[in-house]
Motif scaffolding. Structure first.
Motif, mmCIF file in Angstrom:
data_model
loop_
_atom_site.group_PDB
_atom_site.id
_atom_site.type_symbol
_atom_site.label_atom_id
_atom_site.label_comp_id
_atom_site.label_asym_id
_atom_site.label_seq_id
_atom_site.Cartn_x
_atom_site.Cartn_y
_atom_site.Cartn_z
ATOM 1 N N TYR A 294 30.973 45.135 37.411
ATOM 2 C CA TYR A 294 31.853 44.545 36.408
ATOM 3 C C TYR A 294 31.117 44.463 35.068
ATOM 4 N N SER A 295 31.862 44.654 33.977
ATOM 5 C CA SER A 295 31.278 44.549 32.634
ATOM 6 C C SER A 295 32.384 44.224 31.638
ATOM 7 N N THR A 296 32.361 43.020 31.094
ATOM 8 C CA THR A 296 33.373 42.625 30.119
ATOM 9 C C THR A 296 33.318 43.492 28.859
ATOM 10 N N PRO A 297 32.126 43.754 28.284
ATOM 11 C CA PRO A 297 32.093 44.602 27.087
ATOM 12 C C PRO A 297 32.671 45.990 27.309
ATOM 13 N N GLU A 298 32.545 46.520 28.526
ATOM 14 C CA GLU A 298 33.043 47.863 28.814
ATOM 15 C C GLU A 298 34.444 47.843 29.424
ATOM 16 N N GLY A 299 35.067 46.655 29.471
ATOM 17 C CA GLY A 299 36.449 46.557 29.928
ATOM 18 C C GLY A 299 36.652 46.466 31.420
ATOM 19 N N ARG A 300 35.570 46.361 32.185
ATOM 20 C CA ARG A 300 35.712 46.222 33.634
ATOM 21 C C ARG A 300 35.697 44.732 33.985
ATOM 22 N N VAL A 301 36.862 44.139 33.801
ATOM 23 C CA VAL A 301 37.015 42.696 34.015
ATOM 24 C C VAL A 301 37.768 42.470 35.322
ATOM 25 N N CYS A 302 37.310 41.510 36.104
ATOM 26 C CA CYS A 302 37.967 41.202 37.376
ATOM 27 C C CYS A 302 39.284 40.485 37.122
ATOM 28 N N ILE B 225 30.833 22.045 54.112
ATOM 29 C CA ILE B 225 30.319 20.691 53.905
ATOM 30 C C ILE B 225 31.444 19.676 53.722
ATOM 31 N N ASP B 226 32.442 20.016 52.909
ATOM 32 C CA ASP B 226 33.544 19.097 52.599
ATOM 33 C C ASP B 226 34.820 19.608 53.256
ATOM 34 N N SER B 227 35.276 18.898 54.287
ATOM 35 C CA SER B 227 36.452 19.353 55.045
ATOM 36 C C SER B 227 37.750 19.200 54.263
ATOM 37 N N GLU B 228 37.731 18.430 53.176
ATOM 38 C CA GLU B 228 38.953 18.196 52.401
ATOM 39 C C GLU B 228 39.127 19.197 51.266
ATOM 40 N N ARG B 229 38.131 20.042 51.046
ATOM 41 C CA ARG B 229 38.224 21.038 49.986
ATOM 42 C C ARG B 229 38.005 22.436 50.568
ATOM 43 N N PRO B 230 38.554 23.460 49.921
ATOM 44 C CA PRO B 230 38.308 24.827 50.407
ATOM 45 C C PRO B 230 36.809 25.118 50.436
ATOM 46 N N PRO B 231 36.341 25.813 51.456
ATOM 47 C CA PRO B 231 34.907 26.098 51.553
ATOM 48 C C PRO B 231 34.389 26.877 50.347
ATOM 49 N N SER B 232 33.217 26.505 49.885
ATOM 50 C CA SER B 232 32.583 27.195 48.768
ATOM 51 C C SER B 232 31.831 28.425 49.269
ATOM 52 N N ILE B 233 31.833 29.463 48.477
ATOM 53 C CA ILE B 233 31.181 30.730 48.813
ATOM 54 C C ILE B 233 29.874 30.831 48.034
ATOM 55 N N THR B 234 28.867 31.419 48.647
ATOM 56 C CA THR B 234 27.566 31.591 48.000
ATOM 57 C C THR B 234 27.295 33.076 47.776
ATOM 58 N N TYR B 235 26.831 33.387 46.570
ATOM 59 C CA TYR B 235 26.499 34.781 46.245
ATOM 60 C C TYR B 235 24.992 34.926 46.101
ATOM 61 N N LEU B 236 24.431 35.919 46.778
ATOM 62 C CA LEU B 236 23.015 36.231 46.690
ATOM 63 C C LEU B 236 22.857 37.522 45.890
ATOM 64 N N HIS B 237 22.182 37.423 44.759
ATOM 65 C CA HIS B 237 21.999 38.574 43.872
ATOM 66 C C HIS B 237 20.759 39.344 44.271
ATOM 67 N N LEU B 238 20.918 40.630 44.574
ATOM 68 C CA LEU B 238 19.780 41.474 44.909
ATOM 69 C C LEU B 238 19.353 42.338 43.729
ATOM 70 N N TYR B 239 20.355 42.941 43.057
ATOM 71 C CA TYR B 239 20.001 43.835 41.945
ATOM 72 C C TYR B 239 21.250 44.158 41.138
ATOM 73 N N GLU B 240 21.049 44.370 39.815
ATOM 74 C CA GLU B 240 22.134 44.864 38.968
ATOM 75 C C GLU B 240 21.569 45.530 37.726
ATOM 76 N N ASP B 241 22.149 46.679 37.377
ATOM 77 C CA ASP B 241 21.922 47.298 36.083
ATOM 78 C C ASP B 241 23.254 47.883 35.628
ATOM 79 N N SER B 242 23.235 48.732 34.620
ATOM 80 C CA SER B 242 24.499 49.255 34.091
ATOM 81 C C SER B 242 25.167 50.258 35.030
#
Length: 271
Positions: free
Chosen positions: A211-219, A91-108
């Protein structure tokens, strides 16, 4: 012309039996289970593969093949995507393109999601601590550069400056859909990688565990620098190509933005 009475009776009986047969066939078809949607099959398989998993746990080779074979068959039509959707426009040629994330499912145990990248969008170099990751390029072309750590203790590698760690290039190539599923492991396969969209593209990610911050899996995000033997180290015998110094960043890059949108493909039923 009139039919003989007995013939008429027989014919009526035949027609009646035929109708009953048709009715029985219809009921039988209704009783048959409908084939599962591809996304539901993926979810069911993930649930089995990662049932006993945890940080650092790698699924068996058979399970890796089983999950990969399902992902290999997936295309954008299976998840309700096509290249003309707004997610894939810059959309904005002067800024890096934005990425979209689609969430399907997550559990532990695992997560399923889709990254939608407009042309030239970049997911910076990052890691997946303790995870096994399956990535399927659904459409488009994407450049992937990935690394694994070099064991500095066994090789006695000396970094030229503090904070640098040596890594070996696992992949430095452009993938074009359709292609096979990419797999990375907690300590191999290119656990740290960067995606650059050569064209608009979408990649489906399965993380086990997520990823899980409480369990130490931090990006953690990294900067990479060309490898050189300026420190006088000779363990690599003068080999320069295929290696790089990586340095962890305190924060994610400022120009990296990811928004979220509702997933509108076939729904997952968690039974």
């Amino acid at each position: 012309m009139r039919l003989d009475g007995k013939l008429a009776d027989r014919r009526g009986g035949i027609e009646s039996a035929t109708e009953k047969g048709k009715s029985s066939s219809k009921k039988s078809k209704r009783r048959q289970k409908k084939p599962l949607k591809a996304v539901q099959t993926l979810f069911n398989t993930c649930k089995e593969v990662f049932a006993d998993g945890g940080a650092g746990t790698i699924p068996s080779q058979e399970d890796v093949r089983r999950l990969s074979s399902i992902l290999d068959t997936l295309g954008p039509e299976n998840v309700g995507l096509n290249p003309n959707l707004p997610f894939f426009r810059c959309i904005d040629s002067e800024r890096p393109p934005s990425i979209t994330y689609l969430h399907l499912y997550e559990d532990s145990k695992f997560s399923i999601g889709i990254f939608c990248l407009p042309k030239s969008a970049v997911i910076p170099l990052h890691n997946h601590p303790g995870m096994t990751v399956f990535g399927k390029l659904l459409f488009g072309s994407m450049h992937i550069k990935s690394y694994d750590w070099v064991d500095s203790e066994s090789s006695e590698i000396v970094a030229p400056t503090e904070g640098l760690c040596l890594a070996k290039v696992k992949m430095d190539a452009v993938l074009k859909a359709p292609c096979e599923t990419s797999i990375l492991y907690p300590a191999s396969g290119g656990n740290m990688h960067r995606f650059t969209a050569v064209t608009s593209c979408a990649v489906l990610d399965v993380l086990g565990p997520p990823y899980s911050t409480p369990e130490g899996r931090v990006c953690t995000y990294y900067d990479d620098f060309p490898y050189s033997n300026s420190s006088g180290d000779t363990v690599l015998h003068g080999e320069v190509d295929g290696y790089a110094w990586l340095k962890a960043r305190a924060e994610k890059p400022d120009d990296f933005t990811v928004g979220s949108a509702e997933y509108r493909g076939p729904k997952i039923v968690n039974k």
